[in-house]
Design a protein around this motif. Structure first.
Motif, PDB file in Angstrom:
ATOM      1  N   SER A   1      -8.881  -7.254  -7.781  1.00 52.45           N
ATOM      2  CA  SER A   1      -8.909  -8.713  -7.959  1.00 52.45           C
ATOM      3  C   SER A   1      -7.519  -9.288  -8.210  1.00 52.45           C
ATOM      4  CB  SER A   1      -9.846  -9.074  -9.115  1.00 52.45           C
ATOM      5  OG  SER A   1      -9.406  -8.433 -10.302  1.00 52.45           O
ATOM      6  N   ASP A   2      -6.587  -8.427  -8.672  1.00 55.24           N
ATOM      7  CA  ASP A   2      -5.211  -8.881  -8.911  1.00 55.24           C
ATOM      8  C   ASP A   2      -4.350  -8.760  -7.656  1.00 55.24           C
ATOM      9  OD1 ASP A   2      -5.055  -6.134  -8.737  1.00 55.24           O
ATOM     10  OD2 ASP A   2      -4.220  -5.855 -10.748  1.00 55.24           O
ATOM     11  N   ASP A   3      -4.955  -8.407  -6.505  1.00 56.96           N
ATOM     12  CA  ASP A   3      -4.286  -8.262  -5.216  1.00 56.96           C
ATOM     13  C   ASP A   3      -3.440  -6.986  -5.114  1.00 56.96           C
ATOM     14  OD1 ASP A   3      -4.553  -9.534  -2.808  1.00 56.96           O
ATOM     15  OD2 ASP A   3      -2.607 -10.539  -2.931  1.00 56.96           O
ATOM     16  N   LEU A   4      -3.529  -6.107  -6.110  1.00 53.80           N
ATOM     17  CA  LEU A   4      -2.780  -4.858  -6.093  1.00 53.80           C
ATOM     18  C   LEU A   4      -3.705  -3.722  -5.661  1.00 53.80           C
ATOM     19  CD1 LEU A   4      -0.771  -5.300  -9.409  1.00 53.80           C
ATOM     20  CD2 LEU A   4      -0.042  -5.851  -7.087  1.00 53.80           C
ATOM     21  N   TYR A   5      -3.115  -2.675  -5.091  1.00 57.70           N
ATOM     22  CA  TYR A   5      -3.916  -1.562  -4.567  1.00 57.70           C
ATOM     23  C   TYR A   5      -4.337  -0.579  -5.651  1.00 57.70           C
ATOM     24  CZ  TYR A   5      -2.863  -2.999   0.184  1.00 57.70           C
ATOM     25  OH  TYR A   5      -2.788  -3.710   1.349  1.00 57.70           O
ATOM     26  N   VAL A   6      -5.569  -0.119  -5.527  1.00 60.73           N
ATOM     27  CA  VAL A   6      -6.146   0.925  -6.374  1.00 60.73           C
ATOM     28  C   VAL A   6      -6.407   2.095  -5.433  1.00 60.73           C
ATOM     29  CG1 VAL A   6      -8.111   1.565  -7.818  1.00 60.73           C
ATOM     30  CG2 VAL A   6      -7.243  -0.788  -7.870  1.00 60.73           C
ATOM     31  N   LEU A   7      -6.045   3.310  -5.870  1.00 58.56           N
ATOM     32  CA  LEU A   7      -6.239   4.437  -4.979  1.00 58.56           C
ATOM     33  C   LEU A   7      -6.863   5.623  -5.683  1.00 58.56           C
ATOM     34  CD1 LEU A   7      -3.839   6.870  -5.277  1.00 58.56           C
ATOM     35  CD2 LEU A   7      -2.491   4.905  -4.638  1.00 58.56           C
TER      36      LEU A   7
ATOM     37  N   GLN B   1       3.871   7.542  -3.181  1.00 56.79           N
ATOM     38  CA  GLN B   1       5.171   7.100  -2.674  1.00 56.79           C
ATOM     39  C   GLN B   1       5.058   5.720  -2.068  1.00 56.79           C
ATOM     40  OE1 GLN B   1       7.342  10.280  -0.918  1.00 56.79           O
ATOM     41  NE2 GLN B   1       8.344   8.934   0.538  1.00 56.79           N
ATOM     42  N   GLN B   2       6.079   4.915  -2.357  1.00 60.25           N
ATOM     43  CA  GLN B   2       6.111   3.552  -1.851  1.00 60.25           C
ATOM     44  C   GLN B   2       7.557   3.237  -1.515  1.00 60.25           C
ATOM     45  OE1 GLN B   2       5.642   0.184  -4.626  1.00 60.25           O
ATOM     46  NE2 GLN B   2       3.692  -0.087  -3.586  1.00 60.25           N
ATOM     47  N   ASN B   3       7.832   2.980  -0.251  1.00 65.18           N
ATOM     48  CA  ASN B   3       9.200   2.773   0.217  1.00 65.18           C
ATOM     49  C   ASN B   3      10.050   3.968  -0.203  1.00 65.18           C
ATOM     50  OD1 ASN B   3       8.325   0.286   1.234  1.00 65.18           O
ATOM     51  ND2 ASN B   3       8.762  -0.744  -0.680  1.00 65.18           N
ATOM     52  N   ASN B   4      11.144   3.773  -0.918  1.00 70.31           N
ATOM     53  CA  ASN B   4      12.006   4.890  -1.314  1.00 70.31           C
ATOM     54  C   ASN B   4      11.702   5.399  -2.714  1.00 70.31           C
ATOM     55  OD1 ASN B   4      13.337   4.653   1.115  1.00 70.31           O
ATOM     56  ND2 ASN B   4      14.859   3.242   0.307  1.00 70.31           N
ATOM     57  N   GLN B   5      10.672   4.880  -3.343  1.00 65.22           N
ATOM     58  CA  GLN B   5      10.359   5.268  -4.710  1.00 65.22           C
ATOM     59  C   GLN B   5       9.070   6.078  -4.743  1.00 65.22           C
ATOM     60  OE1 GLN B   5      10.230   1.196  -6.205  1.00 65.22           O
ATOM     61  NE2 GLN B   5      12.076   1.614  -7.368  1.00 65.22           N
ATOM     62  N   HIS B   6       8.984   6.978  -5.727  1.00 67.68           N
ATOM     63  CA  HIS B   6       7.744   7.719  -5.901  1.00 67.68           C
ATOM     64  C   HIS B   6       7.509   8.011  -7.375  1.00 67.68           C
ATOM     65  CE1 HIS B   6      10.508  11.216  -5.856  1.00 67.68           C
ATOM     66  NE2 HIS B   6       9.606  11.761  -6.650  1.00 67.68           N
ATOM     67  N   ARG B   7       6.250   8.214  -7.695  1.00 71.68           N
ATOM     68  CA  ARG B   7       5.832   8.607  -9.033  1.00 71.68           C
ATOM     69  C   ARG B   7       4.861   9.755  -8.857  1.00 71.68           C
ATOM     70  NH1 ARG B   7       9.561   5.807  -9.686  1.00 71.68           N
ATOM     71  NH2 ARG B   7       9.820   4.074 -11.088  1.00 71.68           N
ATOM     72  N   GLU B   8       4.798  10.637  -9.853  1.00 72.14           N
ATOM     73  CA  GLU B   8       3.908  11.773  -9.694  1.00 72.14           C
ATOM     74  C   GLU B   8       3.321  12.241 -11.012  1.00 72.14           C
ATOM     75  OE1 GLU B   8       6.647  14.238  -7.432  1.00 72.14           O
ATOM     76  OE2 GLU B   8       7.312  15.243  -9.263  1.00 72.14           O
ATOM     77  N   ALA B   9       2.206  12.964 -10.876  1.00 66.47           N
ATOM     78  CA  ALA B   9       1.554  13.602 -12.010  1.00 66.47           C
ATOM     79  C   ALA B   9       1.314  15.054 -11.628  1.00 66.47           C
ATOM     80  CB  ALA B   9       0.232  12.901 -12.336  1.00 66.47           C
ATOM     81  N   LYS B  10       1.363  15.943 -12.606  1.00 62.66           N
ATOM     82  CA  LYS B  10       1.196  17.374 -12.356  1.00 62.66           C
ATOM     83  C   LYS B  10       0.026  17.908 -13.182  1.00 62.66           C
ATOM     84  CE  LYS B  10       6.220  17.920 -11.935  1.00 62.66           C
ATOM     85  NZ  LYS B  10       6.453  18.123 -10.536  1.00 62.66           N
TER      86      LYS B  10
ATOM     87  N   GLU C   1       0.836  -1.205   0.000  1.00 68.38           N
ATOM     88  CA  GLU C   1       0.000   0.000   0.000  1.00 68.38           C
ATOM     89  C   GLU C   1       0.872   1.257   0.000  1.00 68.38           C
ATOM     90  OE1 GLU C   1      -3.212   2.060   2.993  1.00 68.38           O
ATOM     91  OE2 GLU C   1      -3.147  -0.127   2.897  1.00 68.38           O
ATOM     92  N   PRO C   2       0.633   2.173  -0.938  1.00 68.76           N
ATOM     93  CA  PRO C   2       1.450   3.390  -1.023  1.00 68.76           C
ATOM     94  C   PRO C   2       0.851   4.547  -0.212  1.00 68.76           C
ATOM     95  CG  PRO C   2       0.009   3.292  -2.901  1.00 68.76           C
ATOM     96  CD  PRO C   2      -0.280   2.062  -2.082  1.00 68.76           C
ATOM     97  N   GLU C   3       1.602   5.627  -0.127  1.00 64.76           N
ATOM     98  CA  GLU C   3       1.116   6.865   0.478  1.00 64.76           C
ATOM     99  C   GLU C   3       0.847   7.849  -0.655  1.00 64.76           C
ATOM    100  OE1 GLU C   3       3.118   7.937   4.455  1.00 64.76           O
ATOM    101  OE2 GLU C   3       4.685   7.043   3.218  1.00 64.76           O
ATOM    102  N   VAL C   4      -0.104   8.775  -0.439  1.00 63.52           N
ATOM    103  CA  VAL C   4      -0.460   9.772  -1.452  1.00 63.52           C
ATOM    104  C   VAL C   4      -0.268  11.157  -0.851  1.00 63.52           C
ATOM    105  CG1 VAL C   4      -2.242  10.621  -3.008  1.00 63.52           C
ATOM    106  CG2 VAL C   4      -2.198   8.210  -2.378  1.00 63.52           C
ATOM    107  N   PHE C   5       0.400  12.035  -1.597  1.00 63.37           N
ATOM    108  CA  PHE C   5       0.613  13.414  -1.164  1.00 63.37           C
ATOM    109  C   PHE C   5       0.210  14.364  -2.281  1.00 63.37           C
ATOM    110  CE2 PHE C   5       3.934  10.843   0.852  1.00 63.37           C
ATOM    111  CZ  PHE C   5       3.733  11.139   2.197  1.00 63.37           C
TER     112      PHE C   5
END
Length: 192
Positions: free
Chosen positions: A153-159, A178-187, A129-133
């Protein structure tokens, strides 16, 4: 090689001999040096030997016996996750060929305008599970209104996270996942 979370379920990491030959009875090692244990998949003496496999790859890797008969030791990786990003090494020790594959994992993140003052950030395919900022253009964190997260259904998180823009917020808003030390973003740019 590129995989996009939420679009790419499975990916095949290539590893082929220059000259076709049967390698079913050879040892094939797939590993990542940045992991402990480092083994992603191990094939030995005609069967999978997954005792020392890194637990994050459990039930998600395979090599094809039919392809091994032609010198193709490519690895199939299912349910691609952000944590799968890295450099994979394929080696057949008895024959000395070695190859590396860099896997880049991108997240499919969308920001949509629900109303003139409300933004929604959506993404899927995360594990764990990731964090959202939400961030303003200066990098200052904005408190979000709502956040929903569930396992698909694929056991992955949807947010999904919503942000109501207040007066004084900058026009350039970022949704960072953000998930562990990695993050992805949209602007998104919101006209004043």
């Amino acid at each position: 090689m590129l995989a996009v979370i939420g679009q790419t379920q499975d990916i095949v990491l290539p590893c082929k001999l220059d000259h076709p030959m049967d390698v079913v009875d050879e040892t094939v090692e797939w590993s990542r040096s940045d992991l402990s244990p480092r083994f992603v998949h191990l094939w030995r003496s005609g069967e999978d030997l997954l005792i020392g496999q890194n637990p994050s790859y459990k039930n998600r890797t395979s090599v094809s016996i039919e392809k091994l008969k032609t010198g193709d030791a490519s690895l199939k990786l299912t349910k691609v996750r952000l944590s799968d990003e890295g450099t994979y090494r394929c080696i057949i020790p008895e024959l000395k060929p070695e190859s590396s594959v860099e896997l880049v994992v991108e997240a499919d993140i969308q920001i949509i305008k629900v109303s003139p003052r409300v933004l929604e950030c959506k993404s899927k395919g995360w594990y764990p599970e990731p964090e959202v900022f939400w961030l303003e253009s200066e990098g200052k964190i904005i408190t979000a209104g709502s956040k929903e997260m569930f396992r698909g259904s694929d056991d992955l998180y949807v947010l999904s996270s919503r942000l109501t823009l207040e007066k004084g917020h900058s026009n350039n808003i970022t949704c960072r996942i953000q998930q562990n030390n990695q993050h992805r973003e949209a602007k998104i740019h919101v006209p004043g």
